[in-house]
Design a protein around this motif. Structure first.
Motif, PDB file in Angstrom:
ATOM      1  N   ASP A  15       0.761  -1.230  -0.005  1.00 34.95           N
ATOM      2  CA  ASP A  15       0.010  -0.159   0.229  1.00 34.95           C
ATOM      3  C   ASP A  15       0.321   1.227   0.078  1.00 34.95           C
ATOM      4  OD1 ASP A  15       1.174   0.703   2.722  1.00 34.95           O
ATOM      5  OD2 ASP A  15      -1.108  -0.492   3.749  1.00 34.95           O
ATOM      6  N   ASP A  16       0.116   2.448   0.034  1.00 37.23           N
ATOM      7  CA  ASP A  16       1.495   3.488  -0.161  1.00 37.23           C
ATOM      8  C   ASP A  16       1.422   4.453   1.392  1.00 37.23           C
ATOM      9  OD1 ASP A  16       0.135   3.994  -2.479  1.00 37.23           O
ATOM     10  OD2 ASP A  16      -1.367   4.989  -2.848  1.00 37.23           O
ATOM     11  N   ASN A  17       1.666   3.956   2.315  1.00 32.19           N
ATOM     12  CA  ASN A  17       1.589   3.911   3.558  1.00 32.19           C
ATOM     13  C   ASN A  17       2.741   3.472   4.190  1.00 32.19           C
ATOM     14  OD1 ASN A  17      -0.302   5.589   3.630  1.00 32.19           O
ATOM     15  ND2 ASN A  17      -1.909   4.399   4.703  1.00 32.19           N
ATOM     16  N   PHE A  18       2.855   2.167   4.481  1.00 33.31           N
ATOM     17  CA  PHE A  18       4.332   0.938   4.466  1.00 33.31           C
ATOM     18  C   PHE A  18       4.721   0.454   2.752  1.00 33.31           C
ATOM     19  CE2 PHE A  18       6.021  -3.226   5.585  1.00 33.31           C
ATOM     20  CZ  PHE A  18       6.504  -2.789   6.810  1.00 33.31           C
ATOM     21  N   LEU A  19       4.454   0.206   1.755  1.00 38.72           N
ATOM     22  CA  LEU A  19       5.317   0.079   1.171  1.00 38.72           C
ATOM     23  C   LEU A  19       6.032  -1.480   1.516  1.00 38.72           C
ATOM     24  CD1 LEU A  19       6.415   4.299  -0.234  1.00 38.72           C
ATOM     25  CD2 LEU A  19       5.125   2.869  -1.067  1.00 38.72           C
ATOM     26  N   VAL A  20       5.371  -2.304   1.082  1.00 39.46           N
ATOM     27  CA  VAL A  20       6.096  -3.680   1.882  1.00 39.46           C
ATOM     28  C   VAL A  20       7.313  -4.219   0.575  1.00 39.46           C
ATOM     29  CG1 VAL A  20       4.495  -5.016   0.379  1.00 39.46           C
ATOM     30  CG2 VAL A  20       6.119  -5.819   2.208  1.00 39.46           C
ATOM     31  N   THR A  21       6.722  -3.805  -1.027  1.00 39.22           N
ATOM     32  CA  THR A  21       8.077  -3.739  -1.361  1.00 39.22           C
ATOM     33  C   THR A  21       9.117  -3.361  -1.536  1.00 39.22           C
ATOM     34  OG1 THR A  21       5.666  -4.030  -3.127  1.00 39.22           O
ATOM     35  CG2 THR A  21       7.946  -3.141  -4.212  1.00 39.22           C
ATOM     36  N   LYS A  22       9.359  -1.935  -1.181  1.00 38.01           N
ATOM     37  CA  LYS A  22      10.301  -0.929  -1.384  1.00 38.01           C
ATOM     38  C   LYS A  22      11.420  -1.630  -0.640  1.00 38.01           C
ATOM     39  CE  LYS A  22       9.047   2.254  -4.271  1.00 38.01           C
ATOM     40  NZ  LYS A  22       9.297   4.290  -4.070  1.00 38.01           N
ATOM     41  N   ARG A  23      10.460  -2.265   1.066  1.00 36.91           N
ATOM     42  CA  ARG A  23      11.262  -2.603   1.773  1.00 36.91           C
ATOM     43  C   ARG A  23      12.157  -4.167   2.290  1.00 36.91           C
ATOM     44  NH1 ARG A  23       9.571  -0.297   7.219  1.00 36.91           N
ATOM     45  NH2 ARG A  23       7.979   1.479   6.206  1.00 36.91           N
ATOM     46  N   ILE A  24      11.109  -4.573   1.088  1.00 37.62           N
ATOM     47  CA  ILE A  24      12.016  -6.496   0.413  1.00 37.62           C
ATOM     48  C   ILE A  24      12.830  -5.694   0.034  1.00 37.62           C
ATOM     49  CG2 ILE A  24      11.090  -8.249  -0.393  1.00 37.62           C
ATOM     50  CD1 ILE A  24       8.265  -8.204   0.504  1.00 37.62           C
ATOM     51  N   ILE A  25      12.580  -5.123  -1.251  1.00 42.83           N
ATOM     52  CA  ILE A  25      13.547  -4.997  -2.565  1.00 42.83           C
ATOM     53  C   ILE A  25      14.791  -3.912  -2.523  1.00 42.83           C
ATOM     54  CG2 ILE A  25      14.073  -4.094  -4.996  1.00 42.83           C
ATOM     55  CD1 ILE A  25      11.298  -5.179  -5.397  1.00 42.83           C
ATOM     56  N   THR A  97      12.283  -8.864   9.647  1.00 49.44           N
ATOM     57  CA  THR A  97      12.759  -7.808   9.679  1.00 49.44           C
ATOM     58  C   THR A  97      11.569  -6.963   9.267  1.00 49.44           C
ATOM     59  OG1 THR A  97      15.292  -7.722   9.578  1.00 49.44           O
ATOM     60  CG2 THR A  97      14.141  -5.689   9.175  1.00 49.44           C
ATOM     61  N   VAL A  98      10.410  -6.984   8.009  1.00 51.42           N
ATOM     62  CA  VAL A  98       9.953  -6.075   7.830  1.00 51.42           C
ATOM     63  C   VAL A  98       8.597  -6.886   8.544  1.00 51.42           C
ATOM     64  CG1 VAL A  98       8.366  -6.372   5.372  1.00 51.42           C
ATOM     65  CG2 VAL A  98      11.058  -6.642   5.190  1.00 51.42           C
ATOM     66  N   TYR A  99       8.017  -8.250   8.613  1.00 51.18           N
ATOM     67  CA  TYR A  99       7.554  -8.004   9.470  1.00 51.18           C
ATOM     68  C   TYR A  99       7.173  -7.710  10.896  1.00 51.18           C
ATOM     69  CZ  TYR A  99       6.342 -12.222   6.656  1.00 51.18           C
ATOM     70  OH  TYR A  99       5.952 -13.203   5.060  1.00 51.18           O
ATOM     71  N   TYR A 100       8.254  -7.981  11.765  1.00 49.09           N
ATOM     72  CA  TYR A 100       8.719  -6.743  12.986  1.00 49.09           C
ATOM     73  C   TYR A 100       8.387  -5.378  12.090  1.00 49.09           C
ATOM     74  CZ  TYR A 100      10.344  -5.231  17.229  1.00 49.09           C
ATOM     75  OH  TYR A 100      10.376  -4.438  18.271  1.00 49.09           O
ATOM     76  N   GLN A 101       8.889  -4.762  11.083  1.00 49.07           N
ATOM     77  CA  GLN A 101       8.774  -3.309  11.079  1.00 49.07           C
ATOM     78  C   GLN A 101       6.669  -2.711  10.537  1.00 49.07           C
ATOM     79  OE1 GLN A 101      11.008  -2.774   7.406  1.00 49.07           O
ATOM     80  NE2 GLN A 101      13.202  -2.395   8.540  1.00 49.07           N
ATOM     81  N   TYR A 102       6.309  -3.702   9.812  1.00 47.65           N
ATOM     82  CA  TYR A 102       4.954  -4.161   9.777  1.00 47.65           C
ATOM     83  C   TYR A 102       4.636  -4.088  11.702  1.00 47.65           C
ATOM     84  CZ  TYR A 102       0.507  -5.108   7.489  1.00 47.65           C
ATOM     85  OH  TYR A 102      -0.913  -4.750   7.544  1.00 47.65           O
ATOM     86  N   TYR A 103       4.643  -4.680  12.342  1.00 46.19           N
ATOM     87  CA  TYR A 103       4.139  -4.701  13.937  1.00 46.19           C
ATOM     88  C   TYR A 103       4.071  -3.757  14.304  1.00 46.19           C
ATOM     89  CZ  TYR A 103       3.832  -6.051  18.593  1.00 46.19           C
ATOM     90  OH  TYR A 103       3.790  -5.642  19.628  1.00 46.19           O
ATOM     91  N   PHE A 105       4.990  -0.394  12.914  1.00 47.15           N
ATOM     92  CA  PHE A 105       3.929   0.402  11.570  1.00 47.15           C
ATOM     93  C   PHE A 105       2.476   0.003  12.507  1.00 47.15           C
ATOM     94  CE2 PHE A 105       1.959   1.630   8.479  1.00 47.15           C
ATOM     95  CZ  PHE A 105       2.412   2.598   8.145  1.00 47.15           C
ATOM     96  N   GLY A 106       1.953  -0.983  12.820  1.00 50.38           N
ATOM     97  CA  GLY A 106      -0.226  -0.782  12.772  1.00 50.38           C
ATOM     98  C   GLY A 106       0.412   0.101  14.264  1.00 50.38           C
ATOM     99  N   PHE A 107       1.072   0.068  15.215  1.00 51.29           N
ATOM    100  CA  PHE A 107       1.035   0.873  17.039  1.00 51.29           C
ATOM    101  C   PHE A 107       1.604   2.071  16.421  1.00 51.29           C
ATOM    102  CE2 PHE A 107       1.392  -4.117  17.794  1.00 51.29           C
ATOM    103  CZ  PHE A 107      -0.648  -3.970  18.236  1.00 51.29           C
ATOM    104  N   LEU A 108       2.116   2.275  15.280  1.00 51.55           N
ATOM    105  CA  LEU A 108       2.748   4.084  15.391  1.00 51.55           C
ATOM    106  C   LEU A 108       2.233   4.705  14.120  1.00 51.55           C
ATOM    107  CD1 LEU A 108       6.352   2.746  15.315  1.00 51.55           C
ATOM    108  CD2 LEU A 108       5.066   3.714  17.668  1.00 51.55           C
ATOM    109  N   VAL A 109       1.319   3.495  13.765  1.00 47.98           N
ATOM    110  CA  VAL A 109       0.246   5.009  12.955  1.00 47.98           C
ATOM    111  C   VAL A 109      -1.029   5.564  13.412  1.00 47.98           C
ATOM    112  CG1 VAL A 109      -0.838   5.180  10.653  1.00 47.98           C
ATOM    113  CG2 VAL A 109       1.124   3.608  11.019  1.00 47.98           C
TER     114      VAL A 109
END
Length: 109
Positions: A15-25, A97-103, A105-109
């Protein structure tokens, strides 16, 4: 020759907020390039490939050159078992690392 293959489901939609693709690549592919360099090329293996494919990945494939409607996944293929195992380990670390960032992110947004 035997080809070693593994697919990791990302399980996070891009999505436009978390940008998982960019965090992986990484910027200009730096994260995946580093994994290939450290786990494969450093030891003379040029057969190992990593690709992010599926919905939201931006990877175009097939005769229509379209993004797949399959869930996003990170795919590894290699002809070298040692490189495959090293690469798999690094991919798993990256995804943790990405899953932890997502975790977080869910609490900081």
């Amino acid at each position: 020759f035997y080809k070693y293959v593994c697919n990791y489901l990302v399980q996070i939609e891009n999505d436009d907020n978390f940008l998982v693709t960019k965090r992986i690549i990484g910027k200009n592919g730096c994260f995946l390039k580093k994994i290939i360099q450290e786990a494969c090329i450093k030891y003379g293996d040029f057969s190992t490939k990593i690709r992010l494919r599926g919905k939201g990945s931006g990877y175009k494939e097939g005769p229509k050159n379209e993004e797949s409607k399959d869930p996003m996944e990170l795919c590894i293929s290699s002809l070298n078992l040692i490189s495959y195992l090293k690469c798999s380990q690094e991919i798993e670390n990256l995804l943790r690392t990405v899953y932890y960032q997502y975790y977080l992110f869910g609490f900081l947004v």
